[in-house]
Motif scaffolding. Structure first.
Motif, PDB file in Angstrom:
ATOM      1  N   THR A  42      -7.394  -1.196 -22.098  1.00  0.00           N
ATOM      2  CA  THR A  42      -8.779  -1.623 -21.986  1.00  0.00           C
ATOM      3  C   THR A  42      -9.310  -1.201 -20.626  1.00  0.00           C
ATOM      4  O   THR A  42      -8.542  -0.843 -19.726  1.00  0.00           O
ATOM      5  N   MET A  43     -10.610  -1.267 -20.469  1.00  0.00           N
ATOM      6  CA  MET A  43     -11.193  -0.900 -19.187  1.00  0.00           C
ATOM      7  C   MET A  43     -10.698  -1.828 -18.078  1.00  0.00           C
ATOM      8  O   MET A  43     -10.419  -1.391 -16.961  1.00  0.00           O
ATOM      9  N   ARG A  44     -10.555  -3.118 -18.400  1.00  0.00           N
ATOM     10  CA  ARG A  44     -10.101  -4.076 -17.393  1.00  0.00           C
ATOM     11  C   ARG A  44      -8.647  -3.805 -16.995  1.00  0.00           C
ATOM     12  O   ARG A  44      -8.305  -3.801 -15.811  1.00  0.00           O
ATOM     13  N   ARG A  45      -7.782  -3.565 -18.013  1.00  0.00           N
ATOM     14  CA  ARG A  45      -6.369  -3.316 -17.707  1.00  0.00           C
ATOM     15  C   ARG A  45      -6.216  -1.996 -16.956  1.00  0.00           C
ATOM     16  O   ARG A  45      -5.398  -1.889 -16.020  1.00  0.00           O
ATOM     17  N   LEU A  46      -6.985  -1.003 -17.323  1.00  0.00           N
ATOM     18  CA  LEU A  46      -6.914   0.290 -16.650  1.00  0.00           C
ATOM     19  C   LEU A  46      -7.389   0.177 -15.203  1.00  0.00           C
ATOM     20  O   LEU A  46      -6.791   0.766 -14.296  1.00  0.00           O
ATOM     21  N   ALA A  47      -8.446  -0.583 -15.000  1.00  0.00           N
ATOM     22  CA  ALA A  47      -8.932  -0.785 -13.635  1.00  0.00           C
ATOM     23  C   ALA A  47      -7.878  -1.474 -12.772  1.00  0.00           C
ATOM     24  O   ALA A  47      -7.678  -1.126 -11.599  1.00  0.00           O
ATOM     25  N   TYR A  60     -17.164   7.221 -15.233  1.00  0.00           N
ATOM     26  CA  TYR A  60     -16.446   8.331 -15.858  1.00  0.00           C
ATOM     27  C   TYR A  60     -16.302   8.182 -17.374  1.00  0.00           C
ATOM     28  O   TYR A  60     -16.293   9.179 -18.095  1.00  0.00           O
ATOM     29  N   VAL A  61     -16.146   6.941 -17.845  1.00  0.00           N
ATOM     30  CA  VAL A  61     -15.926   6.683 -19.273  1.00  0.00           C
ATOM     31  C   VAL A  61     -16.864   5.564 -19.702  1.00  0.00           C
ATOM     32  O   VAL A  61     -16.905   4.506 -19.072  1.00  0.00           O
ATOM     33  N   ALA A  62     -17.607   5.788 -20.786  1.00  0.00           N
ATOM     34  CA  ALA A  62     -18.667   4.850 -21.169  1.00  0.00           C
ATOM     35  C   ALA A  62     -18.131   3.528 -21.688  1.00  0.00           C
ATOM     36  O   ALA A  62     -18.695   2.467 -21.416  1.00  0.00           O
ATOM     37  N   ASN A  63     -17.022   3.553 -22.444  1.00  0.00           N
ATOM     38  CA  ASN A  63     -16.497   2.335 -23.064  1.00  0.00           C
ATOM     39  C   ASN A  63     -15.056   2.581 -23.517  1.00  0.00           C
ATOM     40  O   ASN A  63     -14.518   3.683 -23.362  1.00  0.00           O
ATOM     41  N   THR A  64     -14.453   1.546 -24.102  1.00  0.00           N
ATOM     42  CA  THR A  64     -13.063   1.659 -24.529  1.00  0.00           C
ATOM     43  C   THR A  64     -12.895   2.690 -25.635  1.00  0.00           C
ATOM     44  O   THR A  64     -11.892   3.427 -25.670  1.00  0.00           O
ATOM     45  N   ALA A  65     -13.854   2.768 -26.553  1.00  0.00           N
ATOM     46  CA  ALA A  65     -13.761   3.744 -27.641  1.00  0.00           C
ATOM     47  C   ALA A  65     -13.733   5.165 -27.088  1.00  0.00           C
ATOM     48  O   ALA A  65     -12.952   6.017 -27.549  1.00  0.00           O
ATOM     49  N   LEU A  67     -12.700   5.965 -24.152  1.00  0.00           N
ATOM     50  CA  LEU A  67     -11.421   6.089 -23.455  1.00  0.00           C
ATOM     51  C   LEU A  67     -10.317   6.466 -24.435  1.00  0.00           C
ATOM     52  O   LEU A  67      -9.494   7.342 -24.167  1.00  0.00           O
ATOM     53  N   HIS A  68     -10.301   5.811 -25.603  1.00  0.00           N
ATOM     54  CA  HIS A  68      -9.292   6.127 -26.607  1.00  0.00           C
ATOM     55  C   HIS A  68      -9.470   7.546 -27.140  1.00  0.00           C
ATOM     56  O   HIS A  68      -8.488   8.248 -27.418  1.00  0.00           O
ATOM     57  N   ALA A  69     -10.708   7.982 -27.267  1.00  0.00           N
ATOM     58  CA  ALA A  69     -10.960   9.366 -27.686  1.00  0.00           C
ATOM     59  C   ALA A  69     -10.442  10.344 -26.636  1.00  0.00           C
ATOM     60  O   ALA A  69      -9.907  11.411 -26.966  1.00  0.00           O
ATOM     61  N   ALA A  70     -10.577   9.972 -25.371  1.00  0.00           N
ATOM     62  CA  ALA A  70     -10.077  10.833 -24.291  1.00  0.00           C
ATOM     63  C   ALA A  70      -8.557  10.912 -24.310  1.00  0.00           C
ATOM     64  O   ALA A  70      -7.972  11.965 -24.024  1.00  0.00           O
ATOM     65  N   ILE A  71      -7.899   9.800 -24.652  1.00  0.00           N
ATOM     66  CA  ILE A  71      -6.439   9.811 -24.777  1.00  0.00           C
ATOM     67  C   ILE A  71      -6.023  10.743 -25.906  1.00  0.00           C
ATOM     68  O   ILE A  71      -5.104  11.559 -25.765  1.00  0.00           O
ATOM     69  N   LEU A  72      -6.704  10.636 -27.051  1.00  0.00           N
ATOM     70  CA  LEU A  72      -6.398  11.513 -28.184  1.00  0.00           C
ATOM     71  C   LEU A  72      -6.610  12.971 -27.798  1.00  0.00           C
ATOM     72  O   LEU A  72      -5.778  13.834 -28.106  1.00  0.00           O
ATOM     73  N   GLU A  73      -7.689  13.258 -27.115  1.00  0.00           N
ATOM     74  CA  GLU A  73      -7.967  14.630 -26.678  1.00  0.00           C
ATOM     75  C   GLU A  73      -6.835  15.157 -25.808  1.00  0.00           C
ATOM     76  O   GLU A  73      -6.391  16.299 -25.960  1.00  0.00           O
ATOM     77  N   GLU A  74      -6.339  14.328 -24.908  1.00  0.00           N
ATOM     78  CA  GLU A  74      -5.241  14.741 -24.028  1.00  0.00           C
ATOM     79  C   GLU A  74      -3.988  15.069 -24.839  1.00  0.00           C
ATOM     80  O   GLU A  74      -3.331  16.097 -24.610  1.00  0.00           O
ATOM     81  N   LEU A  75      -3.658  14.229 -25.811  1.00  0.00           N
ATOM     82  CA  LEU A  75      -2.441  14.421 -26.591  1.00  0.00           C
ATOM     83  C   LEU A  75      -2.549  15.588 -27.565  1.00  0.00           C
ATOM     84  O   LEU A  75      -1.528  16.151 -27.975  1.00  0.00           O
ATOM     85  N   ILE A 141     -11.217   6.892 -36.177  1.00  0.00           N
ATOM     86  CA  ILE A 141     -12.599   6.699 -35.742  1.00  0.00           C
ATOM     87  C   ILE A 141     -12.891   7.348 -34.390  1.00  0.00           C
ATOM     88  O   ILE A 141     -14.059   7.513 -34.031  1.00  0.00           O
ATOM     89  N   ALA A 142     -11.844   7.703 -33.649  1.00  0.00           N
ATOM     90  CA  ALA A 142     -12.062   8.363 -32.355  1.00  0.00           C
ATOM     91  C   ALA A 142     -12.649   9.745 -32.580  1.00  0.00           C
ATOM     92  O   ALA A 142     -12.282  10.445 -33.529  1.00  0.00           O
ATOM     93  N   ARG A 143     -13.547  10.158 -31.723  1.00  0.00           N
ATOM     94  CA  ARG A 143     -14.207  11.450 -31.866  1.00  0.00           C
ATOM     95  C   ARG A 143     -14.081  12.250 -30.571  1.00  0.00           C
ATOM     96  O   ARG A 143     -15.011  12.291 -29.769  1.00  0.00           O
ATOM     97  N   PRO A 144     -12.913  12.859 -30.351  1.00  0.00           N
ATOM     98  CA  PRO A 144     -12.781  13.694 -29.154  1.00  0.00           C
ATOM     99  C   PRO A 144     -13.660  14.931 -29.274  1.00  0.00           C
ATOM    100  O   PRO A 144     -13.993  15.368 -30.378  1.00  0.00           O
ATOM    101  N   SER A 145     -14.037  15.490 -28.148  1.00  0.00           N
ATOM    102  CA  SER A 145     -14.885  16.689 -28.168  1.00  0.00           C
ATOM    103  C   SER A 145     -14.509  17.653 -27.054  1.00  0.00           C
ATOM    104  O   SER A 145     -15.299  18.517 -26.685  1.00  0.00           O
TER     105      SER A 145
END
Length: 254
Positions: A42-47, A60-65, A67-75, A141-145
């Motif tokens: 979550t944003m709080r745990r990451l902070a 840098y990241v608008a919300n948790t969703a 953030l999860h899309a960014a994780i998927l993009e990385e992987l 539901i994640a939408r990496p781009s």
């Protein structure tokens, strides 16, 4: 004499924290997911992990969703795109479609029918999600781009183009193919983490095997074949089925 308590360091004397960057945030989020699970990212745990306030992350990241899309993009950088790097992947100018990753480019991965190579590519994508079960369901539901996702889409489209699939069908088909792969990974990751899943599967197998020919003639006729085959075989067949459907099913007229 009682020793004096050391005075706390002033803010100026403390070591400076590394500056926040998008790449650093995502890398930390991936490490958290691997150690604690996606639900804890979550944003709080990451902070907390980055020793900053949640408000700093929203730059840098608008919300948790997102953030999860960014994780998927990385992987997605681990997906093997080499099956698309062979015949037909090069455009008229001779450049290859799809990016190469470390360890790619061996000729044996570029051999075979375009359908087989596309099934292998989709299988690699699915196995990346299998390796991160908590991410598989979120991927629905994640939408990496980012560049890794675009490279994956480009590789699928290149193979469909090589197979002569009309552009209109390929444009819709790439979404369906990735959805099928993602849904399969999400289903299996959820089942693997569900208590009693194995017992439920055995109960289903028994119910299908023992179905009465009088009330369920088609189930009785097929019997054990309804649940036959290793998971890898069924997954590869699923990909071939959807690939063939994409190649042969025209889009509806507008």
């Amino acid at each position: 004499m009682t020793p004096r308590t050391p005075a706390p360091l002033s803010r100026r004397e403390r070591p400076a924290k590394p500056a926040l960057t998008y790449e650093g945030i995502v890398a930390t989020a991936v490490r958290l997911m691997e150690s604690e699970g996606l639900q804890r990212v979550t944003m709080r745990r990451l902070a907390q992990e980055l020793d900053t306030g949640p408000a700093s992350l929203y730059v840098y990241v608008a919300n948790t969703a997102e953030l999860h899309a960014a994780i998927l993009e990385e992987l997605l950088g681990a997906v093997d795109l080499s099956p698309a790097a062979g015949k037909g992947a090069a455009g008229e100018g001779g450049s290859e479609s799809g990016s190469k990753r470390e360890g790619e480019g061996e000729g044996d991965k570029r051999e075979g029918d375009w359908r087989e190579r596309l099934a292998r590519l989709l299988g690699s994508y699915t196995h990346v999600l299998f390796a991160h079960p908590s991410l598989a369901h979120s991927a629905l539901i994640a939408r990496p781009s980012g560049p890794n996702y675009l490279a994956l889409v480009e590789a699928v489209l290149a193979l469909l183009h090589e197979g002569g699939v009309p552009d209109a069908q390929a444009a819709w088909g790439v979404d369906v193919l990735l959805q099928v792969a993602t849904a399969n990974a999400a289903e299996h990751s959820t089942r693997d983490r569900t208590a009693g899943a194995e017992a439920e599967h055995h109960a289903l197998v028994a119910a299908l095997r023992d179905a009465s020919p009088g009330t369920h003639p088609r189930i009785a006729a097929l019997g054990g074949d309804l649940t036959s085959g290793a998971p890898e075989q069924r997954l590869a067949w699923t990909f071939r089925m959807v690939i063939n459907g994409t190649a042969t099913t025209p889009r509806p007229a507008r």
